[in-house]
Motif scaffolding. Structure first.
Motif, short mmCIF file in Angstrom:
data_model
loop_
_atom_site.label_atom_id
_atom_site.label_comp_id
_atom_site.label_asym_id
_atom_site.label_seq_id
_atom_site.Cartn_x
_atom_site.Cartn_y
_atom_site.Cartn_z
N THR A 1 -7.90 4.95 3.65
CA THR A 1 -7.51 6.03 4.57
C THR A 1 -6.06 5.83 5.01
O THR A 1 -5.67 4.72 5.39
N ALA A 2 -5.27 6.89 4.94
CA ALA A 2 -3.86 6.81 5.33
C ALA A 2 -3.72 6.49 6.81
O ALA A 2 -4.47 7.01 7.65
N ASN A 3 -2.75 5.64 7.14
CA ASN A 3 -2.54 5.19 8.52
C ASN A 3 -1.14 5.57 8.98
O ASN A 3 -0.16 4.89 8.66
N HIS B 1 0.54 5.29 1.24
CA HIS B 1 -0.22 6.18 2.12
C HIS B 1 0.32 7.60 1.98
O HIS B 1 1.54 7.82 2.08
N ALA C 1 -5.01 6.70 0.78
CA ALA C 1 -4.09 5.59 0.55
C ALA C 1 -4.64 4.74 -0.57
O ALA C 1 -5.82 4.84 -0.94
N GLU D 1 0.83 -1.21 0.00
CA GLU D 1 0.00 0.00 0.00
C GLU D 1 0.87 1.26 0.00
O GLU D 1 1.99 1.27 0.52
#
Length: 530
Positions: free
Chosen positions: A270-272, A234, A257, A232
């Motif tokens: 959603t970015a983490n 992000h 993301a 992934e």
């Protein structure tokens, strides 16, 4: 005038030695000539006399000019005539030597500029390893040290966290296991691993290529996880472009993301931030790691001080501002404290660890090392800042003067280590052992562990860098080493010497220095670096 090849070769070597351009191979050849030929020694002393005469005349004339008195205004006619004849003789000798050097020295290509004619230092580095915590590198792909410049190539981090700063400004944190191939100052290929990047406006366009697609940053902070089951990307701040085969370019912005396994997918994640290590998170980890390393050194240092063969150990843990260094070896009562002249205190390899800074021709540490040492090991942590192109040698530890048995450990003009043992005093002959090059511009500013052993039993000299044996050299002959009065970072021809003498000062810092009265093994040298 003599024109036989040996005579011409001698004077070419003399000229190269005088102007600091002599190579290690030529240095060896000159040493052999002086050792084996009385005629060569006579010519050498005649050459030095001519050089001294020219230097002396130049110094006197500089003083006269400052006082408004030239040759034509000398106090007595005889004084003027004497100065003129000395100048003429020295000038003639200089012209002869210059013509010989010009005739037989390799010429630059026609049309080459003055600057192009010189061998100029170059670097291929594109980034620097700025920080790291608990780093374990795969040595087969390169194991860089903190603050070391990084050339294009592949690096594999087995575990820990490393921070790489690219020369165009991007900053990348790697979490092991990870593999990265540096391509340029603005591009890299990441095969696997977890990465977080900070790309300031000056580094806009920074590019990371991966097996799953290419990322072009437009000035942002982003994370890339290639170790996840589904890789992934992000984006934490700003904007990036995602280029994948046979799909239109995608733009991801702050807080979003995307999975990389499904090119062309419109699914937005959603970015983490919690999944990545960032540059600002490293501060506390680096501080804790350095404190742990310092404590480990203190424990190992206490054990090493009890080695019966350790004659001198300067750990530079004296009170800041002190003008002397205590000997922390168990046999410290045999040797007086060393005296600091000119040097300033600075931080060593870790916070709380002391070191001395050597900057000018006056800086030095004076030692008294009485006795004879048929075998010995010298070891030091040093941080070399530069090499002076006009200076042939930079002292690590050198015996004062040129008495038989004197020990001269130094870095020579091209960055190689040299151990010299004075074999003959009158005329002066030194048996020199020269290692491969250690210090290139990429190593300036790094803490480097240096060691050399004089092993009379094995009849060889060995050089070490960062605990690894660099080279070995058979003894030319056995001369009993007697360090006597010596200096760290500098050299004096004699205690009462006055007048001009060769510059030998070290430019950098020193963190530790040890003298063992035996030749340590490869494994024992390696342990000194741990």
């Amino acid at each position: 005038m003599k024109t036989d090849p040996n005579f011409l070769e001698m004077h070419r070597l003399f000229a190269a030695k005088a102007d600091g351009t002599i190579t290690p191979e030529e240095h060896e050849r000159l040493s052999t000539l002086l050792k084996e030929s009385a005629e060569a020694r006579r010519e050498w002393f005649a050459f030095q006399d001519a050089e001294s005469a020219m230097l002396s005349w130049a110094q006197r004339e500089a003083v006269r000019r400052e006082e408004g008195v030239g040759l034509e205004k000398a106090d007595h006619p005889s004084e003027a005539r004497g100065a003129i004849w000395k100048y003429a003789g020295a000038l003639a000798a200089g012209i002869v030597i210059g013509l010989l050097a010009w005739t037989f020295w390799p010429k630059p290509h026609v049309g080459a500029s003055t600057f192009a004619a010189r061998d100029e230092a170059t670097t291929s580095s594109v980034a620097v390893l700025s920080r790291g915590v608990n780093m374990v590198w795969d040595a087969t792909a390169g194991a860089p040290a903190v603050n070391s410049p990084l050339p294009p190539g592949t690096f594999r981090l087995q575990s820990g966290v490393a921070e790489i700063e690219f020369f165009q400004g991007a900053r990348l944190c790697l979490e092991g296991p990870a593999e990265i191939r540096l391509i340029s100052a603005g591009e890299a290929f990441c095969s696997y691993g977890r990465f977080s990047a900070h790309v300031p406006p000056t580094a806009r366009g920074f590019r990371i290529n991966t097996p799953k697609g290419d990322i072009v940053d437009l000035g942002t902070d982003f994370g890339l996880d290639l170790n996840a089951k589904s890789p992934e990307l992000h984006v934490f701040k700003g904007e990036v472009e995602l280029h994948q085969p046979q799909t239109p370019t995608r733009k991801l912005t702050t807080g979003t993301a995307a999975g990389l396994d499904q090119p062309g997918s419109n699914r937005v994640l959603t970015a983490n931030t919690a999944a990545f290590a960032f540059s600002h998170d490293l501060d506390a980890q680096v501080s804790a790691s350095r404190q742990e390393a310092f404590e480990h050194w203190e424990e190992a240092d206490a054990r090493r001080n009890n080695d019966a063969s350790l004659r001198l150990h300067l750990d530079f843990q004296d009170q800041k501002g002190s003008r002397s260094l205590r000997n922390s070896a168990a046999r410290a009562d045999e040797l007086a404290a060393s005296t600091i002249v000119g040097c300033n205190w600075t931080e060593g390899r870790w916070p709380g660890k002391g070191a001395l800074q050597f900057r000018s021709v006056s800086d030095r540490v004076r030692l008294n090392l009485p006795g004879e040492y048929p075998e010995f090991t010298l070891a030091a942590w040093v941080q070399l800042h530069s090499l002076n192109a006009r200076q042939s040698q930079s002292s690590i530890c050198m015996t004062q003067g040129l008495e038989v048995g004197g020990v001269h450990w130094q870095v020579i003009y091209n960055g190689a280590m040299c151990l010299g043992i004075v074999a003959e005093a009158h005329p002066h002959v030194t048996d020199d052992y020269i290692s491969p090059v250690v210090f290139t511009p990429e190593r300036f500013g790094q803490w480097v562990h240096l060691a050399v052993t004089f092993d009379s039993a094995a009849k060889e000299v060995r050089f070490y860098v960062n605990g690894q044996r660099l080279s070995r050299h058979p003894l030319k002959r056995f001369v009993m080493p007697k360090p006597a009065v010596a200096e760290l970072g500098n050299w004096l021809p004699a205690s009462d010497y006055s007048g001009p003498h060769a510059v030998r000062n070290f430019v950098g810092a020193m963190d530790e220095f040890s003298l063992f009265a035996r030749a340590l093994s490869d494994d024992e040298i390696r342990q000194l670096t741990q």
